[in-house]
Design a protein around this motif. Structure first.
Motif, PDB file in Angstrom:
ATOM      1  N   GLN A 145       0.830  -1.193   0.000  1.00  0.00           N
ATOM      2  CA  GLN A 145       0.000   0.000   0.000  1.00  0.00           C
ATOM      3  C   GLN A 145       0.870   1.251   0.000  1.00  0.00           C
ATOM      4  OE1 GLN A 145      -2.615  -0.271   3.396  1.00  0.00           O
ATOM      5  NE2 GLN A 145      -3.842  -1.922   2.517  1.00  0.00           N
ATOM      6  N   PRO A 146       0.399   2.343  -0.610  1.00  0.00           N
ATOM      7  CA  PRO A 146       1.200   3.577  -0.666  1.00  0.00           C
ATOM      8  C   PRO A 146       1.595   4.078   0.716  1.00  0.00           C
ATOM      9  CG  PRO A 146      -0.692   3.724  -2.144  1.00  0.00           C
ATOM     10  CD  PRO A 146      -0.884   2.472  -1.327  1.00  0.00           C
ATOM     11  N   GLY A 147       2.871   4.421   0.870  1.00  0.00           N
ATOM     12  CA  GLY A 147       3.353   5.010   2.108  1.00  0.00           C
ATOM     13  C   GLY A 147       3.686   4.035   3.210  1.00  0.00           C
ATOM     14  N   VAL A 148       3.486   2.735   2.973  1.00  0.00           N
ATOM     15  CA  VAL A 148       3.767   1.728   4.006  1.00  0.00           C
ATOM     16  C   VAL A 148       5.211   1.254   3.890  1.00  0.00           C
ATOM     17  CG1 VAL A 148       3.232  -0.592   4.835  1.00  0.00           C
ATOM     18  CG2 VAL A 148       1.385   0.968   4.202  1.00  0.00           C
ATOM     19  N   VAL A 149       5.913   1.214   5.017  1.00  0.00           N
ATOM     20  CA  VAL A 149       7.295   0.742   5.026  1.00  0.00           C
ATOM     21  C   VAL A 149       7.444  -0.593   5.745  1.00  0.00           C
ATOM     22  CG1 VAL A 149       8.006   1.868   7.183  1.00  0.00           C
ATOM     23  CG2 VAL A 149       9.694   1.503   5.364  1.00  0.00           C
ATOM     24  N   CYS A 150       6.488  -0.889   6.651  1.00  0.00           N
ATOM     25  CA  CYS A 150       6.615  -2.107   7.449  1.00  0.00           C
ATOM     26  C   CYS A 150       5.235  -2.636   7.819  1.00  0.00           C
ATOM     27  CB  CYS A 150       7.416  -1.813   8.718  1.00  0.00           C
ATOM     28  SG  CYS A 150       7.715  -3.238   9.802  1.00  0.00           S
ATOM     29  N   VAL A 151       5.113  -3.964   7.845  1.00  0.00           N
ATOM     30  CA  VAL A 151       3.874  -4.619   8.245  1.00  0.00           C
ATOM     31  C   VAL A 151       4.204  -5.744   9.220  1.00  0.00           C
ATOM     32  CG1 VAL A 151       3.967  -6.217   6.284  1.00  0.00           C
ATOM     33  CG2 VAL A 151       1.785  -5.819   7.420  1.00  0.00           C
ATOM     34  N   TYR A 152       3.307  -5.976  10.157  1.00  0.00           N
ATOM     35  CA  TYR A 152       3.476  -7.123  11.037  1.00  0.00           C
ATOM     36  C   TYR A 152       2.156  -7.867  11.151  1.00  0.00           C
ATOM     37  CZ  TYR A 152       1.381  -4.137  14.649  1.00  0.00           C
ATOM     38  OH  TYR A 152       0.539  -3.317  15.354  1.00  0.00           O
ATOM     39  N   ALA A 206      18.218   1.487   7.419  1.00  0.00           N
ATOM     40  CA  ALA A 206      18.146   1.432   8.874  1.00  0.00           C
ATOM     41  C   ALA A 206      19.182   0.468   9.438  1.00  0.00           C
ATOM     42  CB  ALA A 206      16.738   1.029   9.310  1.00  0.00           C
ATOM     43  N   GLY A 207      19.251  -0.739   8.885  1.00  0.00           N
ATOM     44  CA  GLY A 207      20.201  -1.745   9.321  1.00  0.00           C
ATOM     45  C   GLY A 207      19.840  -2.397  10.645  1.00  0.00           C
ATOM     46  N   TYR A 208      20.159  -3.669  10.749  1.00  0.00           N
ATOM     47  CA  TYR A 208      19.946  -4.411  11.996  1.00  0.00           C
ATOM     48  C   TYR A 208      21.078  -4.158  12.978  1.00  0.00           C
ATOM     49  CZ  TYR A 208      16.242  -7.314   9.934  1.00  0.00           C
ATOM     50  OH  TYR A 208      15.078  -7.764   9.364  1.00  0.00           O
ATOM     51  N   PHE A 222      11.483   0.423  14.317  1.00  0.00           N
ATOM     52  CA  PHE A 222      11.577   1.775  14.885  1.00  0.00           C
ATOM     53  C   PHE A 222      12.419   2.675  13.985  1.00  0.00           C
ATOM     54  CE2 PHE A 222      13.645   5.010  17.486  1.00  0.00           C
ATOM     55  CZ  PHE A 222      12.595   5.528  18.233  1.00  0.00           C
ATOM     56  N   ASP A 223      13.547   2.151  13.518  1.00  0.00           N
ATOM     57  CA  ASP A 223      14.460   2.951  12.693  1.00  0.00           C
ATOM     58  C   ASP A 223      13.937   3.171  11.283  1.00  0.00           C
ATOM     59  OD1 ASP A 223      16.224   3.207  14.795  1.00  0.00           O
ATOM     60  OD2 ASP A 223      17.500   1.530  14.177  1.00  0.00           O
ATOM     61  N   MET A 224      12.963   2.370  10.840  1.00  0.00           N
ATOM     62  CA  MET A 224      12.388   2.563   9.515  1.00  0.00           C
ATOM     63  C   MET A 224      11.188   3.507   9.518  1.00  0.00           C
ATOM     64  SD  MET A 224      12.530  -1.133   7.539  1.00  0.00           S
ATOM     65  CE  MET A 224      11.487  -1.973   8.744  1.00  0.00           C
ATOM     66  N   MET A 225      10.680   3.857  10.682  1.00  0.00           N
ATOM     67  CA  MET A 225       9.473   4.673  10.753  1.00  0.00           C
ATOM     68  C   MET A 225       9.593   6.036  10.066  1.00  0.00           C
ATOM     69  SD  MET A 225       8.024   3.624  14.547  1.00  0.00           S
ATOM     70  CE  MET A 225       6.747   4.877  14.567  1.00  0.00           C
ATOM     71  N   PRO A 226      10.773   6.665  10.014  1.00  0.00           N
ATOM     72  CA  PRO A 226      10.869   7.923   9.253  1.00  0.00           C
ATOM     73  C   PRO A 226      10.615   7.751   7.757  1.00  0.00           C
ATOM     74  CG  PRO A 226      12.683   7.748  10.813  1.00  0.00           C
ATOM     75  CD  PRO A 226      11.995   6.412  10.791  1.00  0.00           C
ATOM     76  N   TYR A 227      10.680   6.505   7.261  1.00  0.00           N
ATOM     77  CA  TYR A 227      10.525   6.261   5.827  1.00  0.00           C
ATOM     78  C   TYR A 227       9.089   5.902   5.429  1.00  0.00           C
ATOM     79  CZ  TYR A 227      15.561   5.794   6.486  1.00  0.00           C
ATOM     80  OH  TYR A 227      16.868   6.003   6.839  1.00  0.00           O
ATOM     81  N   GLY A 228       8.197   5.712   6.392  1.00  0.00           N
ATOM     82  CA  GLY A 228       6.828   5.353   6.031  1.00  0.00           C
ATOM     83  C   GLY A 228       6.031   4.846   7.218  1.00  0.00           C
ATOM     84  N   ARG A 229       4.810   4.386   6.941  1.00  0.00           N
ATOM     85  CA  ARG A 229       3.892   3.940   7.977  1.00  0.00           C
ATOM     86  C   ARG A 229       4.118   2.464   8.332  1.00  0.00           C
ATOM     87  NH1 ARG A 229      -1.155   3.405   6.525  1.00  0.00           N
ATOM     88  NH2 ARG A 229      -0.801   3.550   4.274  1.00  0.00           N
TER      89      ARG A 229
END
Length: 285
Positions: A145-152, A206-208, A222-229
């Motif tokens: 989906q547009p603007g999404v960077v991570c899903v759980y 972001a890197g692990y 957490f570190d990827m949150m600046p890149y999307g939702r």
């Protein structure tokens, strides 16, 4: 969601083996035949699995992943995280991409996996979990989906013969309620490698963490949150299933549930506020 019994689709993967010597070649042949039909040389998404001493569990996990039903091109990357058992032998008998990471920890293993992936998206899976046929599609519906960077996603526990399934259902229901509360301000606290996906480019930026510390998955989120939702995948049919060993570590299921409720009550106030920026690579759990 299954309240009184484990789902029937788990049964074909309940292999009664305790060591690799007990596994007949026919099991590997069946899994590899399915993998050969599904694995793509030009994947859109890579399923990355860190494996430490999982010589039998890995067969079950890959068995379910080999049965995934999707039109999305994918591949599977398994990283032997310096196992001391015969995990590498299991990997060598499966038609998957195989890597070795001598640095102990899921963070270093998953970092190696995403670096070797050629796909646009990463889905994290655990070597001791079982994945339903629609898991990949349901995760990707959210992730693309547009603007999404991570899903759980969500997960359930496989009830052993001596513990009623409904007791686990109660725990899972409470767990899902707390996930909804955490998601408002601190969604990364729900991001577990058991069922998590992200845009690979953001993951590489972001890197692990590069040491053996728990929470590498949430830290990456957490570190990827600046890149999307960050979004949830709530489909009950796509829940991942795992054994109850973590929840039973404190003893009985009831005792484990009481312990977790106590911890959540103590932390409940903090969930109302976002976590201030900090260095996840050096912070402690």
């Amino acid at each position: 969601m299954n309240v009184f019994s484990n789902p029937g689709w788990l049964k074909p993967y309940e292999y009664p083996f305790n060591s690799l010597d007990q596994v007949p070649q026919s099991v590997f042949n069946e899994i590899n035949a399915r993998l050969d039909e599904r694995i793509s040389r030009t994947p859109l998404v890579s399923i990355v699995i860190a494996a430490y001493n999982e010589e039998i569990n890995l067969i079950r996990a890959i068995g379910t992943l080999s049965a995934i039903e999707t039109k999305i091109p994918f591949d599977i990357i398994v990283i032997n995280n310096n196992s001391s058992d015969r995990t590498q032998e299991t990997m060598d008998r499966l038609h998957i991409q195989r890597l070795f990471q001598p640095i102990q920890g899921c963070g270093p293993a998953r970092q190696l996996g995403q670096e070797h992936s050629t796909s646009q998206y990463i889905l994290l899976a655990d070597a001791d979990c079982l994945y339903p046929k629609n898991w990949l599609d349901e995760m990707m519906k959210k992730l693309t989906q547009p603007g999404v960077v991570c899903v759980y996603g969500r997960y359930s526990f496989i009830a052993p013969p001596d513990i009623p399934r409904w007791q686990f259902f109660i725990h899972e229901t409470l767990k899902d309620v707390m996930a909804e509360i955490r998601h408002v301000k601190r969604p990364y606290l729900n991001a577990y490698g058991i069922s998590m996906g992200y845009v690979r480019e953001a993951g590489l930026k972001a890197g692990y963490i590069t040491h053996n510390t728990r929470g590498d998955d949430g830290r990456l989120c957490f570190d990827m949150m600046p890149y999307g939702r960050v979004v949830q995948m709530k489909s009950n049919s796509a829940r991942v299933w795992t054994g109850p060993r973590t929840i039973l570590q404190e003893g009985s299921l009831i005792h484990g549930l009481k312990t977790r409720i106590g911890k959540e009550i103590k932390r409940a106030f903090t969930y109302l506020f976002p976590h201030p920026p900090h260095d996840t690579k050096t912070s402690h759990n």
